[in-house]
Design a protein around this motif. Structure first.
Motif, PDB file in Angstrom:
ATOM      1  N   VAL A  15      16.926  36.177 -29.603  1.00  0.00           N
ATOM      2  CA  VAL A  15      15.729  35.347 -29.342  1.00  0.00           C
ATOM      3  C   VAL A  15      15.635  34.140 -30.247  1.00  0.00           C
ATOM      4  O   VAL A  15      14.721  33.506 -30.444  1.00  0.00           O
ATOM      5  CB  VAL A  15      14.340  36.128 -29.814  1.00  0.00           C
ATOM      6  CG1 VAL A  15      14.066  37.339 -28.757  1.00  0.00           C
ATOM      7  CG2 VAL A  15      14.582  36.891 -31.169  1.00  0.00           C
ATOM      8  N   SER A  16      17.048  33.866 -30.563  1.00  0.00           N
ATOM      9  CA  SER A  16      17.004  32.588 -31.332  1.00  0.00           C
ATOM     10  C   SER A  16      17.030  31.299 -30.346  1.00  0.00           C
ATOM     11  O   SER A  16      16.956  31.574 -29.214  1.00  0.00           O
ATOM     12  CB  SER A  16      18.553  32.424 -32.133  1.00  0.00           C
ATOM     13  OG  SER A  16      19.133  32.538 -31.141  1.00  0.00           O
ATOM     14  N   ILE A  17      17.003  30.135 -30.960  1.00  0.00           N
ATOM     15  CA  ILE A  17      16.989  28.959 -30.256  1.00  0.00           C
ATOM     16  C   ILE A  17      17.937  28.770 -29.528  1.00  0.00           C
ATOM     17  O   ILE A  17      17.935  28.561 -28.213  1.00  0.00           O
ATOM     18  CB  ILE A  17      16.411  27.817 -31.039  1.00  0.00           C
ATOM     19  CG1 ILE A  17      15.074  27.794 -31.586  1.00  0.00           C
ATOM     20  CG2 ILE A  17      16.487  26.338 -30.314  1.00  0.00           C
ATOM     21  CD1 ILE A  17      14.615  26.658 -32.650  1.00  0.00           C
ATOM     22  N   LEU A  18      19.152  29.018 -29.966  1.00  0.00           N
ATOM     23  CA  LEU A  18      20.639  28.885 -29.236  1.00  0.00           C
ATOM     24  C   LEU A  18      20.534  29.664 -28.268  1.00  0.00           C
ATOM     25  O   LEU A  18      20.985  29.528 -27.124  1.00  0.00           O
ATOM     26  CB  LEU A  18      21.581  29.115 -30.368  1.00  0.00           C
ATOM     27  CG  LEU A  18      22.914  29.160 -29.659  1.00  0.00           C
ATOM     28  CD1 LEU A  18      23.328  27.790 -29.088  1.00  0.00           C
ATOM     29  CD2 LEU A  18      24.292  29.465 -30.699  1.00  0.00           C
ATOM     30  N   ALA A  43      18.840  32.761 -38.314  1.00  0.00           N
ATOM     31  CA  ALA A  43      18.216  33.500 -37.574  1.00  0.00           C
ATOM     32  C   ALA A  43      17.500  33.013 -36.358  1.00  0.00           C
ATOM     33  O   ALA A  43      17.690  33.314 -35.363  1.00  0.00           O
ATOM     34  CB  ALA A  43      17.482  34.616 -38.195  1.00  0.00           C
ATOM     35  N   VAL A  44      16.521  32.056 -36.811  1.00  0.00           N
ATOM     36  CA  VAL A  44      15.645  31.633 -35.707  1.00  0.00           C
ATOM     37  C   VAL A  44      16.449  30.444 -35.006  1.00  0.00           C
ATOM     38  O   VAL A  44      16.201  30.501 -33.703  1.00  0.00           O
ATOM     39  CB  VAL A  44      14.267  30.911 -36.424  1.00  0.00           C
ATOM     40  CG1 VAL A  44      13.506  30.270 -35.275  1.00  0.00           C
ATOM     41  CG2 VAL A  44      13.640  31.935 -37.318  1.00  0.00           C
ATOM     42  N   GLY A  45      17.213  29.643 -35.648  1.00  0.00           N
ATOM     43  CA  GLY A  45      17.956  28.612 -34.925  1.00  0.00           C
ATOM     44  C   GLY A  45      19.285  28.765 -33.990  1.00  0.00           C
ATOM     45  O   GLY A  45      19.225  28.695 -33.039  1.00  0.00           O
ATOM     46  N   MET A  82       9.776  27.376 -30.003  1.00  0.00           N
ATOM     47  CA  MET A  82      10.169  27.850 -31.282  1.00  0.00           C
ATOM     48  C   MET A  82      10.579  26.791 -32.025  1.00  0.00           C
ATOM     49  O   MET A  82      10.367  26.929 -33.368  1.00  0.00           O
ATOM     50  CB  MET A  82      11.513  28.603 -30.771  1.00  0.00           C
ATOM     51  CG  MET A  82      10.974  30.111 -30.147  1.00  0.00           C
ATOM     52  SD  MET A  82      12.337  30.906 -29.236  1.00  0.00           S
ATOM     53  CE  MET A  82      13.489  31.046 -30.830  1.00  0.00           C
ATOM     54  N   ALA A  83      11.272  25.605 -31.575  1.00  0.00           N
ATOM     55  CA  ALA A  83      11.420  24.576 -32.254  1.00  0.00           C
ATOM     56  C   ALA A  83      10.502  23.962 -32.866  1.00  0.00           C
ATOM     57  O   ALA A  83      10.550  23.618 -34.234  1.00  0.00           O
ATOM     58  CB  ALA A  83      12.276  23.648 -31.292  1.00  0.00           C
ATOM     59  N   ARG A  84       9.408  23.810 -32.134  1.00  0.00           N
ATOM     60  CA  ARG A  84       8.266  22.869 -33.005  1.00  0.00           C
ATOM     61  C   ARG A  84       7.683  23.951 -33.915  1.00  0.00           C
ATOM     62  O   ARG A  84       7.097  23.520 -35.113  1.00  0.00           O
ATOM     63  CB  ARG A  84       7.258  22.465 -31.834  1.00  0.00           C
ATOM     64  CG  ARG A  84       5.909  21.768 -32.355  1.00  0.00           C
ATOM     65  CD  ARG A  84       5.107  21.362 -31.364  1.00  0.00           C
ATOM     66  NE  ARG A  84       5.839  20.535 -30.313  1.00  0.00           N
ATOM     67  CZ  ARG A  84       6.000  20.630 -29.176  1.00  0.00           C
ATOM     68  NH1 ARG A  84       5.925  22.004 -28.514  1.00  0.00           N
ATOM     69  NH2 ARG A  84       6.702  19.874 -28.256  1.00  0.00           N
TER      70      ARG A  84
END
Length: 311
Positions: free
Chosen positions: A79-82, A70-72, A22-24
């Protein structure tokens, strides 16, 4: 081994791998869109991030910072990175006695970095710093797993989770980017933008250099899908990762007989489908093939759950 312990190890491996991809993907997608000449392409790129991660925002036209958050770092988003890092750490906590101190401390440092990252900095100027460090923390944790754990059931369940999740993330990235490419073709903006999308896919999976060495050619639909789906000796191909899911399942129970209906038999069937499939076999229906393949990998994970984790 208790089924609860095996379950925690499997999901620890999955969440670790998930957060890295997800991060990449977020990093590559976002920064590839900055210089795009068409505003609709930038919007499409950001929506592609939501699609790959599996997030649906309850707003008609989400702002860029809403998507990034929202993603991070959205703790309320499962389903976020956190959330992935937190869930992975909680699974690690549940099997703390089975892990080395080095693995636990590396995972804990990863969680501390992500959970303490200032949201206002992340939304404005910290995206590259955040995602790059998240990827590096993942590499450190995985390195400690390989360097400090005995090759026993603990290691094998971690690896099954890692390789299963990596195969899933490869498929999700391909499905998401195929949607982007189909949209580009509708807009008829030129072949150079499609070429860029194939390069983005390779960058998302750290595959560009090895792809060039393998093919000595520009990426296109045929060779990119072939490389990422079927190359048996490249760590970011689906075939490679299914092979290792199968291998570690066999190592967990060396005496278990592989027969029709067994977990190993089912994984072996899916693995062989990839081994003996060529891109030309599904070129006219790529989207269907990718989605069906993803569903089969999810089915493998469900079968593993039924076999080992019910408690």
């Amino acid at each position: 081994m208790l089924s609860r312990v095996a379950d925690n190890l499997f999901w620890m491996g999955r969440y670790l791998e998930r957060s890295e991809h997800m991060a990449r993907f977020l990093n590559v997608q976002y920064f590839s869109s900055i210089d795009l000449p068409y505003p609709q392409l930038r919007e499409q790129t950001l929506l592609s991030v939501l699609d790959m991660v599996g997030i649906k925002l309850n707003m008609e036209s989400p702002k860029e910072e809403d998507i990034l958050f929202a993603v991070g770092l959205d703790s309320g988003n499962p389903v976020s990175i956190l959330s992935s890092v937190f869930n992975g750490r909680e699974n690690a906590r549940g099997v703390r006695d089975s892990l080395s101190t080095e693995v636990w401390e590396a995972y804990n440092r990863y969680y501390i970095f992500v959970s303490n990252y200032p949201a206002d900095v992340y939304k404005t100027k910290g995206l590259d710093d955040f995602t790059t460090n998240a990827i590096n923390h993942c590499a450190i944790v995985k390195g400690k797993i390989h360097q400090t754990l005995i090759r026993n059931e603990v290691f094998h369940f971690l690896q099954i989770g890692k390789h299963a999740e990596r195969a899933i993330q490869i498929m999700r990235i391909l499905i998401s980017k195929m949607k982007d490419i189909n949209e580009l073709n509708k807009w008829k903006l030129g072949s150079s933008l499609e070429l860029q999308q194939w390069n983005i896919i390779l960058d998302c999976l750290e595959a560009k250099d090895m792809f060039r060495k393998h093919y000595n050619a520009l990426p296109n639909k045929q060779n990119t899908l072939e490389f990422l789906l079927f190359t048996p000796n490249f760590p970011f191909s689906v075939t490679y990762n299914l092979n290792y899911v199968y291998k570690h399942l066999q190592l967990i129970n060396k005496m278990k007989e592989e027969k029709p209906g067994s977990l190993e038999f089912k994984v072996g069937k899916i693995m062989n489908e990839f081994r003996y499939t060529e891109v030309n076999d599904f070129m006219d229906d790529i989207d269907v093939f990718l989605q069906q393949s993803l569903d089969k990998i999810y089915l493998v994970c469900n079968e593993i759950n039924d076999e080992y984790f019910r408690h």
